[in-house]
Design a protein around this motif. Structure first.
Motif, short mmCIF file in Angstrom:
data_model
loop_
_atom_site.label_atom_id
_atom_site.label_comp_id
_atom_site.label_asym_id
_atom_site.label_seq_id
_atom_site.Cartn_x
_atom_site.Cartn_y
_atom_site.Cartn_z
N ALA A 78 107.44 10.10 -16.42
CA ALA A 78 107.30 9.77 -17.91
C ALA A 78 107.63 7.82 -17.90
O ALA A 78 106.95 7.26 -18.83
N GLU A 79 108.43 7.20 -16.90
CA GLU A 79 108.50 5.97 -17.00
C GLU A 79 107.16 5.26 -16.74
O GLU A 79 106.80 4.40 -17.42
N HIS A 80 106.37 5.78 -15.70
CA HIS A 80 104.92 4.89 -15.75
C HIS A 80 104.17 5.34 -16.98
O HIS A 80 103.41 4.13 -17.05
N LEU A 81 104.38 6.33 -17.68
CA LEU A 81 103.38 6.44 -18.94
C LEU A 81 104.00 5.44 -19.77
O LEU A 81 103.06 4.71 -20.69
N THR A 82 105.10 5.44 -20.20
CA THR A 82 105.69 4.51 -21.09
C THR A 82 105.50 2.83 -20.84
O THR A 82 104.99 2.14 -21.70
N ARG A 83 105.76 2.69 -19.60
CA ARG A 83 105.54 1.20 -19.28
C ARG A 83 103.93 0.83 -19.23
O ARG A 83 103.68 -0.13 -19.73
N GLY A 84 103.27 1.78 -18.68
CA GLY A 84 101.67 1.41 -18.93
C GLY A 84 101.27 1.52 -20.23
O GLY A 84 100.43 0.64 -20.46
N ALA A 85 101.82 2.22 -20.96
CA ALA A 85 101.39 2.34 -22.54
C ALA A 85 101.62 0.88 -23.25
O ALA A 85 100.85 0.54 -24.12
N ARG A 86 102.73 0.43 -22.92
CA ARG A 86 103.51 -0.97 -23.37
C ARG A 86 102.37 -1.97 -23.18
O ARG A 86 101.79 -2.81 -23.82
N THR A 138 106.41 -2.51 -12.07
CA THR A 138 106.97 -3.43 -12.93
C THR A 138 105.97 -3.56 -14.05
O THR A 138 104.63 -3.14 -13.91
N TYR A 139 106.10 -4.50 -15.20
CA TYR A 139 104.98 -4.55 -16.24
C TYR A 139 103.98 -5.61 -15.74
O TYR A 139 102.57 -5.14 -15.99
N PRO A 140 104.25 -6.55 -14.84
CA PRO A 140 102.85 -7.10 -14.19
C PRO A 140 102.06 -6.48 -13.65
O PRO A 140 100.96 -6.53 -13.52
N ARG A 141 102.44 -5.44 -12.60
CA ARG A 141 101.77 -4.57 -11.87
C ARG A 141 101.02 -3.74 -12.82
O ARG A 141 99.77 -3.22 -12.41
N HIS A 142 101.76 -3.12 -13.50
CA HIS A 142 101.07 -2.33 -14.78
C HIS A 142 99.79 -3.14 -15.31
O HIS A 142 98.41 -2.47 -15.57
N LEU A 143 99.96 -4.28 -15.64
CA LEU A 143 98.96 -5.24 -16.45
C LEU A 143 97.74 -5.40 -15.29
O LEU A 143 96.70 -5.25 -15.75
N ARG A 144 97.91 -5.66 -14.22
CA ARG A 144 97.02 -5.78 -13.08
C ARG A 144 96.27 -4.67 -12.92
O ARG A 144 95.11 -4.77 -12.98
N ALA A 145 96.94 -3.50 -12.96
CA ALA A 145 96.22 -2.26 -12.77
C ALA A 145 95.43 -2.05 -13.93
O ALA A 145 94.38 -1.40 -13.64
N ILE A 146 95.92 -2.05 -14.85
CA ILE A 146 95.09 -1.83 -16.25
C ILE A 146 93.89 -2.65 -16.19
O ILE A 146 92.82 -2.37 -16.60
N LEU A 147 93.91 -4.13 -16.07
CA LEU A 147 92.81 -5.05 -15.99
C LEU A 147 91.86 -4.75 -14.64
O LEU A 147 90.86 -4.57 -15.27
N VAL A 148 92.40 -4.19 -13.59
CA VAL A 148 91.31 -4.04 -12.70
C VAL A 148 90.59 -2.63 -13.04
O VAL A 148 89.33 -2.57 -13.09
N LEU A 149 91.09 -1.77 -13.62
CA LEU A 149 90.69 -0.53 -14.08
C LEU A 149 89.75 -0.89 -15.30
O LEU A 149 88.59 -0.36 -15.61
#
Length: 452
Positions: A304-312, A2-13
């Motif tokens: 591909a879905e992981h790529l696009t959601r993470g990019a957004r 999900t987007y919240p999980r992507h946001l958390r992962a990006i912030l942690v990294l």
């Protein structure tokens, strides 16, 4: 995911990477601040010298930034052999690049005079570079090791190594520029000695951590043995990323040359404005590195879905950071400039007046500058580096530099015109690279997944 999980992962990294970039930037910032307090002439020489040094460093860093997505993809595939191979060859290539740069930094004064700088300013800049130039080697090797560690998710270590180096650099500068703690007062030469010492210390810390904490990778075992397949892969990506980096940094470096044509005060104001804008740009650099790692993971997994959601998600975070920066540049240019100038400096008011104009223009390009570096990070993650290199070269040198020359000198808008030209080049790059990622890179990964 999900987007919240992507946001958390990006912030942690990403947050430690942002902090690491800020700490790395603080090494250069400390030189500028302390030289500004020592003398305006020294600040002008430092601005000119570090423009060349940074241009070489950022080009050589293309090797390290090539290592990052390759290690991230190998980590996603649990391929420890590939991790070791590409990192070792990154160290090889960085060493070769640093050695190749030594003649240029040693004989830099004739180059600067040919570009229209005064003999006195050129000689002072060369004095700095003859000391600081060899520091390219440890600086580039540190970049490779940091990329290796960051791609493995060890961004906290990258942060603390860089923070320790920044603190050490501040101490070295305080002692050697001003002659404190019993050290000789070396001025500009002291700043150069401090820079070399700091990079050597950071290399020692990084190598020790990799050897002690990650012994299973055997990173330094038989380091002298070549691995030509990995060498070619890292060299290919590193060269295209390095030229891309060079195209952008050369835009800003040549802007320093153009500001030097306008005089010492415009050059000093420009140097401070570059330091301020670069500090805030480190937020986007850290997020871009996080985007590269996450995109590299997605590429390795073929998701591909992981790529696009993470990019957004990462683009949204970058846009938020740009908005905060724009507000600060427009409302508080004076306090930002005051950090760099002695209150008793006779030219202080003139430098600050021009600086307020330059930061207002910098506010204009925050969104497009953020867009281009985020798109570059995502494209590198999916190993798309050649076309972005062409886009960068056309945007910065085909649009930005001519625009700066026309607006700065033909239209006689001075320093403001030079910065407006740079803005035009950055805008062009941002549009082209975003279109490349969403219109080409994402569909290609989707097609690859469909064929699998």
């Amino acid at each position: 995911m999900t987007y919240p999980r992507h946001l958390r992962a990006i912030l942690v990294l990403g947050l430690p990477l942002v902090g690491g970039h800020l700490a790395q930037f603080a090494i250069h910032l400390t030189d500028t601040v302390m030289m500004g307090w020592h003398s305006v002439e020294g600040l002008a020489a430092l601005t000119l010298a570090t423009a060349l040094w940074f241009m070489l460093w950022i080009m050589g860093s293309g090797i390290a930034w090539a290592v990052m997505p390759l290690v991230a993809s190998a980590e996603a595939e649990a391929d420890e052999t590939a991790i070791r191979r590409v990192t070792r060859m990154g160290l090889w290539l960085s060493t070769l690049f640093a050695l190749a740069c030594l003649p240029l930094v040693w004989f830099s004064a004739p180059v600067m005079r040919a570009l229209g700088q005064t003999p006195e300013l050129s000689a002072a800049a060369e004095t700095y570079l003859r000391i600081a130039g060899p520091g390219l080697l440890p600086a580039l090797l540190v970049m490779v090791l940091k990329s290796y560690l960051a791609a493995l998710g060890r961004t906290q270590v990258v942060l603390w190594i860089t923070v320790a180096a920044a603190v050490a650099n501040a101490g070295f500068n305080y002692a050697l520029i001003f002659g404190n703690w019993g050290a000789p007062e070396l001025g500009l030469r002291g700043a150069a000695v401090a820079s070399v010492s700091t990079n050597a210390l950071a290399l020692l810390f990084s190598a020790a951590y990799a050897a002690v904490v990650l012994p299973g990778h055997r990173l330094f075992a038989r380091l002298w043995r070549p691995d030509w397949d990995a060498f070619r892969e890292v060299a290919r990506m590193g060269a295209t990323i390095g030229v891309t980096n060079l195209a952008e940094v050369a835009l800003f470096s040549f802007s320093s040359v153009m500001m030097g044509w306008l005089g010492t005060i415009p050059l000093a104001a420009h140097g401070i404005a570059l330091q301020v804008t670069s500090a805030f740009f480190m937020m986007h650099m850290g997020l871009s590195n996080a985007a590269t790692i996450r995109a590299g993971n997605a590429y390795g997994l073929g998701d591909a879905e992981h790529l696009t959601r993470g990019a957004r998600a990462v683009l949204a975070l970058s846009a938020l950071a740009a908005g905060v920066t724009i507000l600060l540049f427009l409302t508080a240019p004076g306090p930002l400039y005051a950090l760099f100038l002695d209150p008793e400096e006779p030219a202080r008011a003139e430098i600050m007046a021009l600086g307020a104009t330059l930061l207002a223009i910098a506010a204009l390009f925050q969104l497009v500058d953020a867009a281009q570096v985020m798109a570059l990070g995502l494209l590198r993650g999916v190993r798309d580096t050649t076309v972005p290199m062409v886009m960068a070269s056309v945007s910065y040198w085909g649009v930005g530099i001519p625009g700066a020359l026309v607006m700065g000198f033909v239209l006689d808008w001075g320093g403001a015109g030079v910065w407006l030209g740079m803005t035009l080049g950055l805008a062009c790059a941002g549009v082209l690279m975003m279109a490349r990622f969403w219109g080409r890179a994402v569909p290609r990964l989707r097609a690859r997944v469909a064929r699998a």
